[in-house]
Every structure is written in structure tokens, then in C-alpha cells.
Design a protein around this motif. Sequence first.
Motif, PDB file in Angstrom:
ATOM      1  N   GLY A 134       0.826  -1.201   0.000  1.00  0.00           N
ATOM      2  CA  GLY A 134       0.000   0.000   0.000  1.00  0.00           C
ATOM      3  C   GLY A 134       0.856   1.244   0.000  1.00  0.00           C
ATOM      4  N   THR A 135       0.235   2.369   0.255  1.00  0.00           N
ATOM      5  CA  THR A 135       0.946   3.642   0.312  1.00  0.00           C
ATOM      6  C   THR A 135       1.128   4.053   1.768  1.00  0.00           C
ATOM      7  OG1 THR A 135      -1.087   4.957   0.270  1.00  0.00           O
ATOM      8  CG2 THR A 135      -0.125   4.336  -1.856  1.00  0.00           C
ATOM      9  N   PHE A 136       1.920   5.097   1.984  1.00  0.00           N
ATOM     10  CA  PHE A 136       2.198   5.513   3.350  1.00  0.00           C
ATOM     11  C   PHE A 136       0.946   6.031   4.049  1.00  0.00           C
ATOM     12  CE2 PHE A 136       4.136   7.809   6.843  1.00  0.00           C
ATOM     13  CZ  PHE A 136       5.143   6.940   7.203  1.00  0.00           C
ATOM     14  N   ASP A 137      -0.026   6.489   3.294  1.00  0.00           N
ATOM     15  CA  ASP A 137      -1.264   6.983   3.886  1.00  0.00           C
ATOM     16  C   ASP A 137      -1.964   5.901   4.699  1.00  0.00           C
ATOM     17  OD1 ASP A 137      -0.955   9.500   2.876  1.00  0.00           O
ATOM     18  OD2 ASP A 137      -2.179   9.147   1.100  1.00  0.00           O
ATOM     19  N   GLY A 138      -1.748   4.633   4.315  1.00  0.00           N
ATOM     20  CA  GLY A 138      -2.452   3.558   4.990  1.00  0.00           C
ATOM     21  C   GLY A 138      -1.610   2.790   5.995  1.00  0.00           C
TER      22      GLY A 138
ATOM     23  N   ASN B 261      12.955   5.520  -0.080  1.00  0.00           N
ATOM     24  CA  ASN B 261      13.508   5.820  -1.405  1.00  0.00           C
ATOM     25  C   ASN B 261      12.349   5.960  -2.401  1.00  0.00           C
ATOM     26  OD1 ASN B 261      15.006   6.087  -3.721  1.00  0.00           O
ATOM     27  ND2 ASN B 261      15.634   3.943  -3.819  1.00  0.00           N
ATOM     28  N   PRO B 262      11.756   7.145  -2.479  1.00  0.00           N
ATOM     29  CA  PRO B 262      10.563   7.337  -3.305  1.00  0.00           C
ATOM     30  C   PRO B 262      10.896   7.767  -4.733  1.00  0.00           C
ATOM     31  CG  PRO B 262      11.003   9.342  -2.153  1.00  0.00           C
ATOM     32  CD  PRO B 262      12.107   8.386  -1.754  1.00  0.00           C
ATOM     33  N   PRO B 263       9.915   7.691  -5.624  1.00  0.00           N
ATOM     34  CA  PRO B 263      10.106   8.315  -6.939  1.00  0.00           C
ATOM     35  C   PRO B 263      10.067   9.831  -6.774  1.00  0.00           C
ATOM     36  CG  PRO B 263       7.864   7.511  -6.709  1.00  0.00           C
ATOM     37  CD  PRO B 263       8.612   7.027  -5.510  1.00  0.00           C
TER      38      PRO B 263
ATOM     39  N   ASP C  69       4.795  17.988  -8.499  1.00  0.00           N
ATOM     40  CA  ASP C  69       5.389  18.143  -7.171  1.00  0.00           C
ATOM     41  C   ASP C  69       6.381  17.011  -6.912  1.00  0.00           C
ATOM     42  OD1 ASP C  69       6.073  18.620  -4.572  1.00  0.00           O
ATOM     43  OD2 ASP C  69       4.049  18.416  -3.750  1.00  0.00           O
ATOM     44  N   ARG C  70       7.675  17.300  -7.069  1.00  0.00           N
ATOM     45  CA  ARG C  70       8.702  16.274  -6.905  1.00  0.00           C
ATOM     46  C   ARG C  70       8.848  15.830  -5.457  1.00  0.00           C
ATOM     47  NH1 ARG C  70      13.496  19.653  -9.495  1.00  0.00           N
ATOM     48  NH2 ARG C  70      12.640  21.063  -7.921  1.00  0.00           N
ATOM     49  N   LEU C  71       8.380  16.639  -4.525  1.00  0.00           N
ATOM     50  CA  LEU C  71       8.541  16.337  -3.105  1.00  0.00           C
ATOM     51  C   LEU C  71       7.294  15.719  -2.484  1.00  0.00           C
ATOM     52  CD1 LEU C  71      10.338  19.623  -1.972  1.00  0.00           C
ATOM     53  CD2 LEU C  71      11.392  17.398  -2.371  1.00  0.00           C
ATOM     54  N   VAL C  72       6.292  15.408  -3.277  1.00  0.00           N
ATOM     55  CA  VAL C  72       5.003  14.981  -2.736  1.00  0.00           C
ATOM     56  C   VAL C  72       5.133  13.775  -1.807  1.00  0.00           C
ATOM     57  CG1 VAL C  72       4.490  13.605  -4.818  1.00  0.00           C
ATOM     58  CG2 VAL C  72       2.631  14.332  -3.287  1.00  0.00           C
ATOM     59  N   HIS C  73       5.922  12.776  -2.193  1.00  0.00           N
ATOM     60  CA  HIS C  73       6.046  11.570  -1.369  1.00  0.00           C
ATOM     61  C   HIS C  73       6.920  11.805  -0.144  1.00  0.00           C
ATOM     62  CE1 HIS C  73       3.824   9.428  -4.342  1.00  0.00           C
ATOM     63  NE2 HIS C  73       4.749   9.570  -5.275  1.00  0.00           N
ATOM     64  N   TYR C  74       7.956  12.619  -0.295  1.00  0.00           N
ATOM     65  CA  TYR C  74       8.765  12.983   0.864  1.00  0.00           C
ATOM     66  C   TYR C  74       7.899  13.692   1.913  1.00  0.00           C
ATOM     67  CZ  TYR C  74      12.939  12.207  -2.037  1.00  0.00           C
ATOM     68  OH  TYR C  74      13.919  11.663  -2.830  1.00  0.00           O
TER      69      TYR C  74
ATOM     70  N   ASP D   1      16.398  20.720  -1.039  1.00  0.00           N
ATOM     71  CA  ASP D   1      14.949  20.851  -0.869  1.00  0.00           C
ATOM     72  C   ASP D   1      14.427  19.837   0.151  1.00  0.00           C
ATOM     73  OD1 ASP D   1      14.762  22.903  -2.706  1.00  0.00           O
ATOM     74  OD2 ASP D   1      14.313  21.574  -4.395  1.00  0.00           O
ATOM     75  N   VAL D   2      14.961  18.628   0.129  1.00  0.00           N
ATOM     76  CA  VAL D   2      14.551  17.602   1.086  1.00  0.00           C
ATOM     77  C   VAL D   2      14.988  18.003   2.497  1.00  0.00           C
ATOM     78  CG1 VAL D   2      14.821  15.192   1.784  1.00  0.00           C
ATOM     79  CG2 VAL D   2      14.570  15.767  -0.636  1.00  0.00           C
ATOM     80  N   MET D   3      16.169  18.589   2.612  1.00  0.00           N
ATOM     81  CA  MET D   3      16.630  19.074   3.921  1.00  0.00           C
ATOM     82  C   MET D   3      15.686  20.144   4.465  1.00  0.00           C
ATOM     83  SD  MET D   3      20.801  19.374   3.566  1.00  0.00           S
ATOM     84  CE  MET D   3      20.945  19.881   5.286  1.00  0.00           C
ATOM     85  N   ASP D   4      15.306  21.084   3.613  1.00  0.00           N
ATOM     86  CA  ASP D   4      14.387  22.141   4.039  1.00  0.00           C
ATOM     87  C   ASP D   4      13.043  21.557   4.453  1.00  0.00           C
ATOM     88  OD1 ASP D   4      16.296  24.056   3.526  1.00  0.00           O
ATOM     89  OD2 ASP D   4      15.506  24.592   1.555  1.00  0.00           O
ATOM     90  N   LEU D   5      12.576  20.548   3.714  1.00  0.00           N
ATOM     91  CA  LEU D   5      11.286  19.932   4.018  1.00  0.00           C
ATOM     92  C   LEU D   5      11.316  19.284   5.406  1.00  0.00           C
ATOM     93  CD1 LEU D   5       9.145  17.824   1.600  1.00  0.00           C
ATOM     94  CD2 LEU D   5       9.573  16.999   3.903  1.00  0.00           C
TER      95      LEU D   5
END
Length: 208
Positions: free
Chosen positions: A37-41, A72-74, A104-109, A167-171
Amino acid sequence: DKSTHGWGLDASVSVFKTFQRNVIKHGVANRSQFIHGTFDGVETALQNFGPGRLSKMKVNGNSNTFAVCVFNPPYYTREVGKKKLDHRVITKEPDIAWCVVGDDRLVHYREVARGLFGSPKAVNSPNSSEAKTPKSASKRRKLTPTPPLLEDGGKVIFECAPWLADDVMDLLTDTGFINVTKHDDFRKMARCVVGTMPSTGVSKNYLA
């Protein structure tokens, strides 16, 4: 440490077969669990398996917390991915393995960081134009609180492209993680960002 339990999460059914082979090969099948599944679940899935299945992972009375999360997401958009990735990845891998939906490249992060960090009992919505005005407090939308999935001092480790590391660091920093650092691979290129769950728990300023 043979008392350590590991959980794997992936949206691809085919990954499960690889997971099965690997845990048997390395002798850890009895302390490994796969969630499709996805992380939402993931929170619901953990609740369905615990607390009995996760009794050895109890932290501060919460049986559904982890010490480490490696992710390790897309992160490519479809347009950019088709230009930069090896054609074998594009043709042999399912789309969900290498590209995000939309721009949005950061959506999964973002969704994983928020899920790991959790949210406080009462959160003010940032959508209101009066969000900083005390008089409007009663009009703000309250969001459902969620407990953190990382223990105090737990580590989140995000793999990323070199051009996405800052960007990931800032997130992670904006989410509330502390001691956020990036780490190079053998080519001296930033490929990993690490953050630490603060020992004080969920940030009071966290906005979902």
C-alpha cells in the motif's frame, strides 16, 4: 541484533515477491513484515497487526513507533524522468516506481515526513487569511491529530537525487525534524538526507 524487527512498505505487488526471496535468503523472515500500500495507509495497517505483533517495539507506551525509517521514493516528474533516466527504467519499471503524479517532486517525501512526525492534538489550518489573528481562532479548521510513527530520537533517512537534497533538507526541517544533514555517495554527490525526531515529541508549530 536479532531482536530487531523490520517492516517494508511498497505500492507494487511485484516488489512483494522480491521481499519474500530476500528475507528468506538472509534468514530474517520471522522478524520481517511487508505492507502492500501507500504511506497513507501504514498507520491503519500497523494497528491491525499490533500491539501484540509489535510488542517488542513499544516506545513510551506506543507500540506503533519505529527507531528508523529508510525511504527511497520516486521523485522525477514524467517529463524530466523520460529525459534523464535510462530507457530500461522507463520501459521495464512501472510508472509508480520512478515518477510522481503531477509536478510536485517532493510529494512523497512530504507525506512520509508528516506521517512519521505526526500532528498535535489541535492544529490550525494555514489556509485561512486570518491565520495569525487571535480573534479568528474559533473560525480555524481543526485537523485530526495523529501520533508520531518515529520514537523520540528516531532517524528518518531519505534517498534523493543530488539536485534535490537541499529541498529535502528544508522539508524535514520545516516539518520539525532536527539535526538534518545530507550525505554523499562514493562519487561525492549528495544522495541521502537524515533527520532526527526531537525528544520533545510533536512540534507545536506543525501544520498539516
